[in-house]
Scaffold this motif. Structure first.
Motif, PDB file in Angstrom:
ATOM      1  N   PHE A 276       0.849  -1.191   0.000  1.00 55.93           N
ATOM      2  CA  PHE A 276       0.000   0.000   0.000  1.00 55.93           C
ATOM      3  C   PHE A 276       0.881   1.236   0.000  1.00 55.93           C
ATOM      4  CE2 PHE A 276      -2.266  -3.441   2.035  1.00 55.93           C
ATOM      5  CZ  PHE A 276      -3.549  -3.359   1.509  1.00 55.93           C
ATOM      6  N   SER A 277       0.518   2.210  -0.811  1.00 59.86           N
ATOM      7  CA  SER A 277       1.284   3.461  -0.877  1.00 59.86           C
ATOM      8  C   SER A 277       0.575   4.610  -0.187  1.00 59.86           C
ATOM      9  CB  SER A 277       1.549   3.832  -2.345  1.00 59.86           C
ATOM     10  OG  SER A 277       0.317   3.972  -3.048  1.00 59.86           O
ATOM     11  N   SER A 278      -0.687   4.418   0.192  1.00 57.92           N
ATOM     12  CA  SER A 278      -1.423   5.501   0.847  1.00 57.92           C
ATOM     13  C   SER A 278      -2.488   4.936   1.783  1.00 57.92           C
ATOM     14  CB  SER A 278      -2.083   6.414  -0.188  1.00 57.92           C
ATOM     15  OG  SER A 278      -3.029   5.692  -0.955  1.00 57.92           O
ATOM     16  N   LYS A 279      -2.861   5.739   2.757  1.00 58.28           N
ATOM     17  CA  LYS A 279      -3.936   5.368   3.666  1.00 58.28           C
ATOM     18  C   LYS A 279      -5.264   5.408   2.908  1.00 58.28           C
ATOM     19  CE  LYS A 279      -5.421   6.398   8.394  1.00 58.28           C
ATOM     20  NZ  LYS A 279      -5.193   7.280   9.568  1.00 58.28           N
ATOM     21  N   GLY A 280      -6.111   4.413   3.123  1.00 54.32           N
ATOM     22  CA  GLY A 280      -7.378   4.329   2.419  1.00 54.32           C
ATOM     23  C   GLY A 280      -7.313   3.528   1.141  1.00 54.32           C
ATOM     24  N   GLU A 281      -6.123   3.127   0.729  1.00 54.21           N
ATOM     25  CA  GLU A 281      -5.969   2.334  -0.494  1.00 54.21           C
ATOM     26  C   GLU A 281      -6.533   0.929  -0.279  1.00 54.21           C
ATOM     27  OE1 GLU A 281      -2.445   0.981  -3.652  1.00 54.21           O
ATOM     28  OE2 GLU A 281      -1.943   2.093  -1.822  1.00 54.21           O
ATOM     29  N   LYS A 282      -7.125   0.369  -1.312  1.00 54.51           N
ATOM     30  CA  LYS A 282      -7.715  -0.962  -1.241  1.00 54.51           C
ATOM     31  C   LYS A 282      -6.913  -1.935  -2.093  1.00 54.51           C
ATOM     32  CE  LYS A 282     -12.441   0.816  -0.631  1.00 54.51           C
ATOM     33  NZ  LYS A 282     -12.678   0.287   0.722  1.00 54.51           N
ATOM     34  N   LYS A 283      -6.862  -3.187  -1.638  1.00 60.79           N
ATOM     35  CA  LYS A 283      -6.212  -4.250  -2.387  1.00 60.79           C
ATOM     36  C   LYS A 283      -7.082  -5.502  -2.334  1.00 60.79           C
ATOM     37  CE  LYS A 283      -2.199  -2.338  -3.528  1.00 60.79           C
ATOM     38  NZ  LYS A 283      -1.677  -2.252  -4.921  1.00 60.79           N
ATOM     39  N   ALA A 284      -7.220  -6.155  -3.475  1.00 55.95           N
ATOM     40  CA  ALA A 284      -8.016  -7.378  -3.558  1.00 55.95           C
ATOM     41  C   ALA A 284      -7.104  -8.594  -3.576  1.00 55.95           C
ATOM     42  CB  ALA A 284      -8.888  -7.363  -4.802  1.00 55.95           C
ATOM     43  N   PHE A 285      -7.618  -9.707  -3.082  1.00 52.04           N
ATOM     44  CA  PHE A 285      -6.876 -10.964  -3.153  1.00 52.04           C
ATOM     45  C   PHE A 285      -7.873 -12.109  -3.271  1.00 52.04           C
ATOM     46  CE2 PHE A 285      -7.522 -10.006   1.312  1.00 52.04           C
ATOM     47  CZ  PHE A 285      -7.898 -11.222   1.881  1.00 52.04           C
ATOM     48  N   VAL A 286      -7.351 -13.283  -3.610  1.00 51.03           N
ATOM     49  CA  VAL A 286      -8.177 -14.455  -3.858  1.00 51.03           C
ATOM     50  C   VAL A 286      -7.745 -15.587  -2.926  1.00 51.03           C
ATOM     51  CG1 VAL A 286      -8.788 -16.222  -5.562  1.00 51.03           C
ATOM     52  CG2 VAL A 286      -8.590 -13.838  -6.259  1.00 51.03           C
ATOM     53  N   ILE A 287      -8.718 -16.309  -2.401  1.00 43.56           N
ATOM     54  CA  ILE A 287      -8.447 -17.476  -1.564  1.00 43.56           C
ATOM     55  C   ILE A 287      -9.017 -18.693  -2.280  1.00 43.56           C
ATOM     56  CG2 ILE A 287      -8.716 -18.506   0.723  1.00 43.56           C
ATOM     57  CD1 ILE A 287      -9.617 -15.639   1.647  1.00 43.56           C
ATOM     58  N   LYS A 288      -8.149 -19.659  -2.593  1.00 48.82           N
ATOM     59  CA  LYS A 288      -8.608 -20.896  -3.213  1.00 48.82           C
ATOM     60  C   LYS A 288      -8.565 -22.009  -2.177  1.00 48.82           C
ATOM     61  CE  LYS A 288      -8.165 -23.915  -7.227  1.00 48.82           C
ATOM     62  NZ  LYS A 288      -7.444 -24.192  -8.497  1.00 48.82           N
ATOM     63  N   ILE A 289      -9.699 -22.665  -1.986  1.00 48.14           N
ATOM     64  CA  ILE A 289      -9.835 -23.707  -0.970  1.00 48.14           C
ATOM     65  C   ILE A 289     -10.161 -25.012  -1.676  1.00 48.14           C
ATOM     66  CG2 ILE A 289     -11.089 -24.443   1.091  1.00 48.14           C
ATOM     67  CD1 ILE A 289     -11.638 -21.512   1.671  1.00 48.14           C
ATOM     68  N   VAL A 290      -9.352 -26.050  -1.397  1.00 42.43           N
ATOM     69  CA  VAL A 290      -9.484 -27.332  -2.078  1.00 42.43           C
ATOM     70  C   VAL A 290      -9.535 -28.449  -1.042  1.00 42.43           C
ATOM     71  CG1 VAL A 290      -8.491 -28.919  -3.775  1.00 42.43           C
ATOM     72  CG2 VAL A 290      -8.167 -26.438  -4.036  1.00 42.43           C
ATOM     73  N   ALA A 291     -10.490 -29.366  -1.192  1.00 37.37           N
ATOM     74  CA  ALA A 291     -10.558 -30.560  -0.342  1.00 37.37           C
ATOM     75  C   ALA A 291      -9.532 -31.556  -0.847  1.00 37.37           C
ATOM     76  CB  ALA A 291     -11.962 -31.155  -0.373  1.00 37.37           C
ATOM     77  N   ARG A 292      -8.618 -31.979   0.023  1.00 39.37           N
ATOM     78  CA  ARG A 292      -7.548 -32.881  -0.374  1.00 39.37           C
ATOM     79  C   ARG A 292      -8.000 -34.341  -0.363  1.00 39.37           C
ATOM     80  NH1 ARG A 292      -3.237 -30.033   3.312  1.00 39.37           N
ATOM     81  NH2 ARG A 292      -2.151 -28.704   1.825  1.00 39.37           N
ATOM     82  N   GLY A 293      -7.390 -35.160  -1.239  1.00 43.79           N
ATOM     83  CA  GLY A 293      -7.576 -36.598  -1.204  1.00 43.79           C
ATOM     84  C   GLY A 293      -8.928 -37.041  -1.703  1.00 43.79           C
ATOM     85  N   ARG A 294      -9.137 -38.368  -1.672  1.00 40.26           N
ATOM     86  CA  ARG A 294     -10.414 -38.942  -2.074  1.00 40.26           C
ATOM     87  C   ARG A 294     -11.482 -38.624  -1.037  1.00 40.26           C
ATOM     88  NH1 ARG A 294      -7.012 -43.208  -2.338  1.00 40.26           N
ATOM     89  NH2 ARG A 294      -8.191 -44.217  -0.622  1.00 40.26           N
ATOM     90  N   ARG A 295     -12.722 -38.546  -1.500  1.00 43.08           N
ATOM     91  CA  ARG A 295     -13.816 -38.205  -0.599  1.00 43.08           C
ATOM     92  C   ARG A 295     -13.882 -39.166   0.581  1.00 43.08           C
ATOM     93  NH1 ARG A 295     -19.872 -37.159  -2.737  1.00 43.08           N
ATOM     94  NH2 ARG A 295     -18.712 -35.517  -3.787  1.00 43.08           N
ATOM     95  N   SER A 296     -13.649 -40.450   0.345  1.00 45.27           N
ATOM     96  CA  SER A 296     -13.723 -41.432   1.426  1.00 45.27           C
ATOM     97  C   SER A 296     -12.650 -41.227   2.468  1.00 45.27           C
ATOM     98  CB  SER A 296     -13.615 -42.849   0.851  1.00 45.27           C
ATOM     99  OG  SER A 296     -12.371 -43.007   0.167  1.00 45.27           O
ATOM    100  N   ALA A 297     -11.545 -40.561   2.081  1.00 42.26           N
ATOM    101  CA  ALA A 297     -10.439 -40.352   3.013  1.00 42.26           C
ATOM    102  C   ALA A 297     -10.542 -39.029   3.750  1.00 42.26           C
ATOM    103  CB  ALA A 297      -9.113 -40.409   2.249  1.00 42.26           C
ATOM    104  N   ARG A 298     -11.532 -38.208   3.411  1.00 42.61           N
ATOM    105  CA  ARG A 298     -11.661 -36.901   4.041  1.00 42.61           C
ATOM    106  C   ARG A 298     -12.376 -36.996   5.386  1.00 42.61           C
ATOM    107  NH1 ARG A 298     -14.276 -34.186  -1.281  1.00 42.61           N
ATOM    108  NH2 ARG A 298     -12.525 -34.526  -2.689  1.00 42.61           N
ATOM    109  N   VAL A 299     -12.209 -35.927   6.174  1.00 44.04           N
ATOM    110  CA  VAL A 299     -12.957 -35.833   7.434  1.00 44.04           C
ATOM    111  C   VAL A 299     -14.353 -35.332   7.096  1.00 44.04           C
ATOM    112  CG1 VAL A 299     -13.057 -34.798   9.719  1.00 44.04           C
ATOM    113  CG2 VAL A 299     -10.832 -35.311   8.676  1.00 44.04           C
ATOM    114  N   ASN A 300     -15.337 -36.209   7.177  1.00 47.15           N
ATOM    115  CA  ASN A 300     -16.674 -35.890   6.690  1.00 47.15           C
ATOM    116  C   ASN A 300     -17.566 -35.282   7.765  1.00 47.15           C
ATOM    117  OD1 ASN A 300     -16.268 -36.771   4.027  1.00 47.15           O
ATOM    118  ND2 ASN A 300     -16.597 -38.901   4.647  1.00 47.15           N
TER     119      ASN A 300
END
Length: 615
Positions: free
Chosen positions: A565-589
């Motif tokens: 940021f170079s100034s007060k009040g400036e806005k910045k966007a970002f992205v969050i990618k969320i992925v379920a790992r492994g096979r469905r049967s191996a996940r915490v359901n």
């Protein structure tokens, strides 16, 4: 300025009352009352049970109002001299505007049961907005199945307030520790859970076998003489016909006088009011009451000013007492006097009564948002109400100790007042963000915050964590949101049309896309991408880097990893990618998994919890 409403305990439809704090010069700058909807349902108010005015008959409103903005008063204490010291509201220089919307329910004990109707609450909140309040402190919650946002008077009123820049803080409710019990679920207000403080009121119990068990009480009465009294378990002393499942709970008219007269009676919490159990022991001629926790309440001990000598004990300690009673034909005990103890560790601990997430109305918004002190809180009290509010209790007090999310809500409201004063240009969303992203998930000793049952607490218990008002004054970054953002959220969440001048688009953004300071993903199957935007409210030039704690079995990637940021009040966007790992049967359901992401510039740590339910 503040509007102070009040908290609920049961239907119909909302419960409890609002009112004024100590009437010092210009502290209360206005007061109104609303009862048209109440009287349409119950008929004209019985003035014996409640003042037909903004004046507080109940005590709850005085307690919550003084917690927010009561002036500093030295030399105060609860009945019996407990918690003695200097009392002060969180924002003692703030002014109070009072809007009374809750009234006694006609019945056997109208002093205990109160109700608040949507029409009265909405009218009060709209008037408060028109009057120019800055913060609304709403110690009102609901029980049972939550209604749609469009049918929720508090939610609609709070949206009107948010549009005009008013911060709204609400209690999360007292229906814990069961999951999915939290109320006040809309994202445009701040929902508060309850936790303990570092103070106790230790009351030793000397058992006849020489063991010492520690209880807690603020009861001003003592047993006569320094001698042991016979002790009896309530379940062994009930009248014939008492249902077995409540035989240990000292419900009204359940104890046999010939079995309890002159004895210390051990009762368990559960059905009925805690103070009413002591009243039943007194009615039957008992000498004192020991109130024990069932397993669900663990080590959490709310204190009460009982109408006879008495104390309360944790689950572990009541089990010790019952084991002793069952080991001898003539059990005895003595209750020593109680003392106020400071610097209790660990603290804070999540209160078991505090309502828990997930948000059943919209699981993509994590509720509660934060937690704050709500267990055994001393504050001012209406002299029109006794400390227990029981019929027959004629004691008069100026200060009382109470527990509930009603007590934690005004702590957060006070923080919001101070933030509004320090940053008058901040939006309600920015103030909410500052409080949430600077909250802590650790206790004063640096360990994770625990629940009173001994388990480690998490986002479903405390949201983003325990508030830290000093940190919130300079959060570094905030997540802002506009009135239109909230309308789009409502469109996506159940298709609610909350402003008929705004047409819902055919494909509104997903509810989790609201620019909220926490992130909840419900039913993750594969991957999702979430967008967020932060606003720099710190130094003109700032450089942040993200750190991620991934939920178990879930991948979380934030892009970009650095924001400059170079100034007060400036806005910045970002992205969050969320992925379920492994096979469905191996996940915490079917289990909510917790993680977090934190933006840091070396000075500020802007933390957001992540909660994921994998499909």
């Amino acid at each position: 300025m503040l509007i102070l409403l009040r908290e609920l305990r049961a239907r119909p439809k909302y419960q409890h009352q609002i009112i004024q704090t100590c009437l010092i010069r210009w502290k209360v700058i206005g007061a109104r009352y609303y009862l048209k909807a109440y009287e349409a349902r119950y008929g004209r108010l019985n003035a014996t049970n409640g003042y037909r005015s903004p004046r507080d008959h109940d005590g709850h409103g005085t307690h919550t109002a003084s917690t927010v903005a009561g002036r500093t008063v030295p030399g105060v204490a609860a009945l019996g001299g407990f918690a003695a010291g200097t009392a002060s509201g969180g924002a003692p220089r703030a002014r109070l505007a009072i809007y009374k919307v809750c009234w006694p329910i006609p019945g056997p004990n109208p002093n205990i049961e109160n109700t608040c109707f949507d029409a009265d609450m909405l009218a009060a909140m709209d008037d408060a907005v028109g009057d120019g309040v800055d913060v609304m402190s709403v110690s009102i919650g609901s029980s049972g199945q939550p209604v749609r946002l469009a049918d929720d008077g508090i939610a609609v009123g709070a949206l009107h307030a948010a549009r005009r820049g008013v911060v709204v803080v609400c209690s999360g409710g007292n229906s814990g520790p069961a999951p999915a019990t939290v109320s006040n679920l809309a994202p445009w207000f701040l929902t508060v859970g309850a936790s303990s403080i570092d103070r106790s009121f230790d009351s030793p119990i000397r058992l006849g076998n020489g063991k010492l068990v520690m209880g807690q009480t603020v009861t001003p009465y003592q047993l006569q003489g320094n001698r042991a009294y016979p002790m009896v378990y309530a379940a062994h002393a009930v009248v014939p016909g008492t249902p077995a499942n409540v035989s240990d709970q000292c419900l009204p008219n359940s104890l046999a006088a010939e079995k309890v007269r002159g004895k210390i009676v051990v009762c368990l919490r559960g059905a009925g009011l805690r103070v009413a159990k002591g009243l039943e022991v007194k009615r039957a001629g008992g000498a004192a009451v020991v109130l024990g926790n069932p397993p669900m309440y663990g080590s959490e001990v709310p204190v009460d000013a009982h109408v006879l000598p008495g104390t309360a004990v944790s689950m572990a300690n009541v089990n010790t007492i019952l084991k002793y009673i069952n080991s001898t034909a003539k059990p005895t005990a003595y209750l020593d006097s109680s003392t106020t103890v400071l610097d209790v560790k660990p603290s804070p601990v999540m209160a078991q009564f505090s309502s828990r997430g997930p948000n059943v109305l919209e699981p993509s918004i994590l509720k509660p948002d934060v937690t704050a002190p709500g267990l055994n809180i001393l504050a001012a009290w209406s002299e029109a109400s006794s400390p227990t509010k029981l019929d027959g209790d004629n004691r008069v007090v100026k200060y009382n100790i109470m527990s509930g999310t009603s007590m934690s809500c005004p702590h957060v409201s006070a923080a919001a007042v101070l933030l509004k004063s320090a940053h008058p240009d901040w939006s309600p969303a920015a103030i909410r963000s500052a409080i949430m992203t600077t909250a802590t998930t650790h206790n004063a000793e640096g360990s994770p915050i625990m629940n009173a049952d001994g388990t480690v607490a998490g986002p479903m218990d405390y949201g983003s964590g325990h508030i830290r008002p000093k940190h919130a004054l300079g959060p570094g970054l905030v997540y802002d949101a506009s009135y239109q953002d909230y309308l789009l959220f409502a469109c996506a969440s159940g298709g609610a049309q909350l402003d008929h001048s705004f047409r819902c688009p055919k494909k509104p953004p997903r509810p989790y896309e609201l620019n909220y300071p926490s992130l909840a993903v419900h039913g993750l199957n594969g991957s999702i991408t979430v967008h967020r935007t932060v606003t720099n409210v710190g130094q003109h030039e700032a450089h942040y880097r993200v750190a991620v704690v991934e939920p178990k079995g879930v991948s979380v990637k934030v892009s970009p990893k650095r924001l400059s940021f170079s100034s007060k009040g400036e806005k910045k966007a970002f992205v969050i990618k969320i992925v379920a790992r492994g096979r469905r049967s191996a996940r915490v359901n079917r289990k909510y998994l917790a993680g977090s992401y934190t933006w840091s510039d070396g000075i500020h740590a802007v933390r957001s919890p992540i909660v994921v339910l994998v499909a």
